[in-house]
Design a protein around this motif. Structure first.
Motif, PDB file in Angstrom:
ATOM      1  N   THR A 155       0.846  -1.192   0.000  1.00 57.21           N
ATOM      2  CA  THR A 155       0.000   0.000   0.000  1.00 57.21           C
ATOM      3  C   THR A 155       0.881   1.241   0.000  1.00 57.21           C
ATOM      4  OG1 THR A 155      -1.826  -1.101   1.153  1.00 57.21           O
ATOM      5  CG2 THR A 155      -1.744   1.302   1.287  1.00 57.21           C
ATOM      6  N   VAL A 156       0.564   2.176  -0.886  1.00 57.28           N
ATOM      7  CA  VAL A 156       1.376   3.383  -1.074  1.00 57.28           C
ATOM      8  C   VAL A 156       0.538   4.616  -0.749  1.00 57.28           C
ATOM      9  CG1 VAL A 156       2.673   4.763  -2.753  1.00 57.28           C
ATOM     10  CG2 VAL A 156       2.750   2.264  -2.873  1.00 57.28           C
ATOM     11  N   PHE A 157       1.139   5.580  -0.064  1.00 56.91           N
ATOM     12  CA  PHE A 157       0.513   6.873   0.202  1.00 56.91           C
ATOM     13  C   PHE A 157       1.392   7.954  -0.401  1.00 56.91           C
ATOM     14  CE2 PHE A 157      -0.180  10.390   3.518  1.00 56.91           C
ATOM     15  CZ  PHE A 157      -1.267  10.920   2.838  1.00 56.91           C
ATOM     16  N   VAL A 158       0.807   8.798  -1.260  1.00 59.26           N
ATOM     17  CA  VAL A 158       1.519   9.888  -1.920  1.00 59.26           C
ATOM     18  C   VAL A 158       0.891  11.202  -1.487  1.00 59.26           C
ATOM     19  CG1 VAL A 158       2.215  10.915  -4.115  1.00 59.26           C
ATOM     20  CG2 VAL A 158       2.014   8.426  -3.915  1.00 59.26           C
ATOM     21  N   THR A 159       1.632  12.034  -0.774  1.00 64.60           N
ATOM     22  CA  THR A 159       1.106  13.346  -0.425  1.00 64.60           C
ATOM     23  C   THR A 159       1.305  14.294  -1.607  1.00 64.60           C
ATOM     24  OG1 THR A 159       3.179  14.187   0.533  1.00 64.60           O
ATOM     25  CG2 THR A 159       1.716  12.933   1.993  1.00 64.60           C
ATOM     26  N   GLY A 160       0.390  15.251  -1.765  1.00 60.60           N
ATOM     27  CA  GLY A 160       0.462  16.133  -2.926  1.00 60.60           C
ATOM     28  C   GLY A 160       0.261  15.351  -4.209  1.00 60.60           C
ATOM     29  N   GLY A 161      -0.737  14.482  -4.218  1.00 61.23           N
ATOM     30  CA  GLY A 161      -0.900  13.537  -5.318  1.00 61.23           C
ATOM     31  C   GLY A 161      -1.338  14.126  -6.643  1.00 61.23           C
ATOM     32  N   ALA A 162      -1.714  15.400  -6.673  1.00 64.71           N
ATOM     33  CA  ALA A 162      -2.125  16.022  -7.930  1.00 64.71           C
ATOM     34  C   ALA A 162      -1.052  16.937  -8.500  1.00 64.71           C
ATOM     35  CB  ALA A 162      -3.421  16.822  -7.735  1.00 64.71           C
ATOM     36  N   GLY A 163       0.093  17.038  -7.842  1.00 61.02           N
ATOM     37  CA  GLY A 163       1.172  17.893  -8.333  1.00 61.02           C
ATOM     38  C   GLY A 163       1.997  17.226  -9.408  1.00 61.02           C
ATOM     39  N   GLY A 164       3.087  17.874  -9.772  1.00 62.75           N
ATOM     40  CA  GLY A 164       3.923  17.346 -10.844  1.00 62.75           C
ATOM     41  C   GLY A 164       4.466  15.961 -10.537  1.00 62.75           C
ATOM     42  N   GLY A 222      -2.874   0.096   7.276  1.00 65.69           N
ATOM     43  CA  GLY A 222      -1.639   0.858   7.301  1.00 65.69           C
ATOM     44  C   GLY A 222      -1.008   0.983   5.925  1.00 65.69           C
ATOM     45  N   VAL A 223       0.082   1.739   5.850  1.00 62.06           N
ATOM     46  CA  VAL A 223       0.769   1.966   4.578  1.00 62.06           C
ATOM     47  C   VAL A 223       2.189   1.428   4.664  1.00 62.06           C
ATOM     48  CG1 VAL A 223      -0.638   3.977   4.011  1.00 62.06           C
ATOM     49  CG2 VAL A 223       1.525   4.302   5.219  1.00 62.06           C
ATOM     50  N   ASP A 224       2.682   0.954   3.541  1.00 62.98           N
ATOM     51  CA  ASP A 224       4.030   0.383   3.470  1.00 62.98           C
ATOM     52  C   ASP A 224       5.055   1.356   2.916  1.00 62.98           C
ATOM     53  OD1 ASP A 224       3.324  -2.531   4.113  1.00 62.98           O
ATOM     54  OD2 ASP A 224       2.016  -2.125   2.397  1.00 62.98           O
ATOM     55  N   VAL A 225       4.618   2.187   1.965  1.00 64.06           N
ATOM     56  CA  VAL A 225       5.517   3.112   1.284  1.00 64.06           C
ATOM     57  C   VAL A 225       4.859   4.484   1.221  1.00 64.06           C
ATOM     58  CG1 VAL A 225       6.554   3.708  -0.954  1.00 64.06           C
ATOM     59  CG2 VAL A 225       6.694   1.357  -0.097  1.00 64.06           C
ATOM     60  N   VAL A 226       5.638   5.517   1.493  1.00 64.72           N
ATOM     61  CA  VAL A 226       5.150   6.895   1.416  1.00 64.72           C
ATOM     62  C   VAL A 226       6.089   7.699   0.532  1.00 64.72           C
ATOM     63  CG1 VAL A 226       4.643   9.014   2.700  1.00 64.72           C
ATOM     64  CG2 VAL A 226       4.107   6.778   3.716  1.00 64.72           C
ATOM     65  N   VAL A 227       5.506   8.411  -0.432  1.00 66.67           N
ATOM     66  CA  VAL A 227       6.239   9.425  -1.195  1.00 66.67           C
ATOM     67  C   VAL A 227       5.676  10.762  -0.743  1.00 66.67           C
ATOM     68  CG1 VAL A 227       6.811  10.338  -3.471  1.00 66.67           C
ATOM     69  CG2 VAL A 227       6.578   7.872  -3.151  1.00 66.67           C
ATOM     70  N   ASP A 228       6.459  11.487   0.049  1.00 68.04           N
ATOM     71  CA  ASP A 228       5.961  12.710   0.687  1.00 68.04           C
ATOM     72  C   ASP A 228       6.460  13.947  -0.043  1.00 68.04           C
ATOM     73  OD1 ASP A 228       4.822  14.473   2.586  1.00 68.04           O
ATOM     74  OD2 ASP A 228       6.772  14.636   3.564  1.00 68.04           O
TER      75      ASP A 228
END
Length: 343
Positions: A155-164, A222-228
């Motif tokens: 499971t991945v969570f990306v903050t600012g998911g609509a940006g470049g 929960g989440v396994d990977v985060v791209v913040d």
């Protein structure tokens, strides 16, 4: 018999965007100016290019505010021309070199019509749209494959998911086998596009209630990977939702870069170190893409674009004179994906 077109005759002057004054808050068109300058003269090992496209990116806020020691780019002072990723068309090149007029190259002297840049390899047709070379997807790709080492089924969570970066990170995670991809944004309209077009299963809204509670609902396991890309409250929420052994990659600091109340040069956030220790959570900062990873990304990106598996979300703004407004629109969150000025 058709006539061979004559080489372009460059003008005597070129336009560039300069910083007129350092603002107290977010930069806008009133803080920038369009200046006419003599056409640059290439030095040894350089070629003259006419910029076709250049990227508008949020880190300009930090550079305008004075920069951050230890980062690779110098601060901008009043009178300086802005800079950034660009795709230029070669106008003049030394005889016998590997570049010829008409070739396209990438460089970092955007925000101007003409530039003298070091000779490099021509772009060729690795990507179906040359402007896609300005997509910051290599950052997302490196974060997911080289640092977080995303595994299928995670499971991945990306903050600012609509940006470049975020608009590509969700799609890339999906192509790499993520089982569930969650993003964050501040706009319900962007959230709709993220789930419909950009690979996201669920979206956390910045003003939709406590971020932590929304994330717990979107990822109950929960989440396994985060791209913040954001920092601040969203990074704290990511740590709270992290599974044992989770890997968090800090790519950007949009929470402060896009805030008029912040100075854009610091991004303080308080994390619970006990949780990092107890759950063996890794937090790493992202500093850049090496040549090998960049080449791998370009090859895979081109294949994904041609197959339709991945898109290049971007807003294309016509005319260098509209670049100052494009920067303000970026800070205001007007666009999804990368903001590109076409000159």
């Amino acid at each position: 018999m058709p006539e061979t077109p004559l080489p372009e005759t460059p003008p005597r002057v070129s336009r560039e965007i300069r910083l007129a004054e350092v603002p107290s808050g977010l930069p806008g068109p009133e803080h920038l100016t369009v200046a006419e300058v003599p056409l640059p003269v290439p030095g040894a090992g350089e070629v003259l290019v006419r910029n076709r496209w250049f990227q508008v990116f949020p880190s300009l806020r930090t550079l305008i505010a004075g920069g951050v020691p230890g980062t690779p780019f110098p601060p901008l002072r009043p009178g300086d021309a802005l800079f950034g990723p660009a795709v230029g068309e070669v106008v003049t090149a030394p005889t016998g070199g590997r570049l010829r007029p008409g070739d396209l190259v990438t460089h970092f002297r955007g925000w101007r019509e003409y530039a003298a840049v070091p000779a490099s390899a021509p772009l060729g047709d690795s990507l179906p749209d040359p402007a896609a070379h300005l997509a910051p997807g290599a950052t997302a790709y490196a974060a997911l494959t080289r640092i977080a080492r995303l595994r299928a089924g995670e499971t991945v969570f990306v903050t600012g998911g609509a940006g470049g970066v975020g608009s590509l990170a969700g799609q890339i995670a999906r192509q790499l086998g993520a089982a569930r991809v969650i993003g964050s944004t501040g706009s319900p309209a962007k959230a709709g596009r993220m789930t419909a077009e950009l690979g996201y299963d669920a979206v956390v809204l910045r003003d939709g209630g406590p971020i932590g509670a929304q994330l717990a609902e979107a990822a109950p396991g929960g989440v396994d990977v985060v791209v913040d890309n954001v920092g601040g409250e969203q990074l704290r929420a990511a740590v709270a939702a992290a599974r044992p052994g989770a890997r968090l990659v800090v790519v950007g600091t949009l929470a402060t870069q896009l805030s008029a109340a912040a100075d854009g040069t610091t991004a303080p956030v308080e994390l619970d170190a006990f949780q990092l220790i107890a759950r063996n959570i890794t937090v790493r900062g992202f500093t850049g893409v090496d040549a090998e990873t960049g080449a791998e990304w370009t090859e895979r990106f081109g294949a994904w674009l041609r197959s339709g598996a991945v898109t290049f979300p971007h807003a294309r703004i016509a005319g260098i004179e509209r670049a100052p407004l494009a920067l303000r629109e970026l800070f205001d969150g007007r666009h999804v994906g990368t903001v590109v000025v076409e000159t």
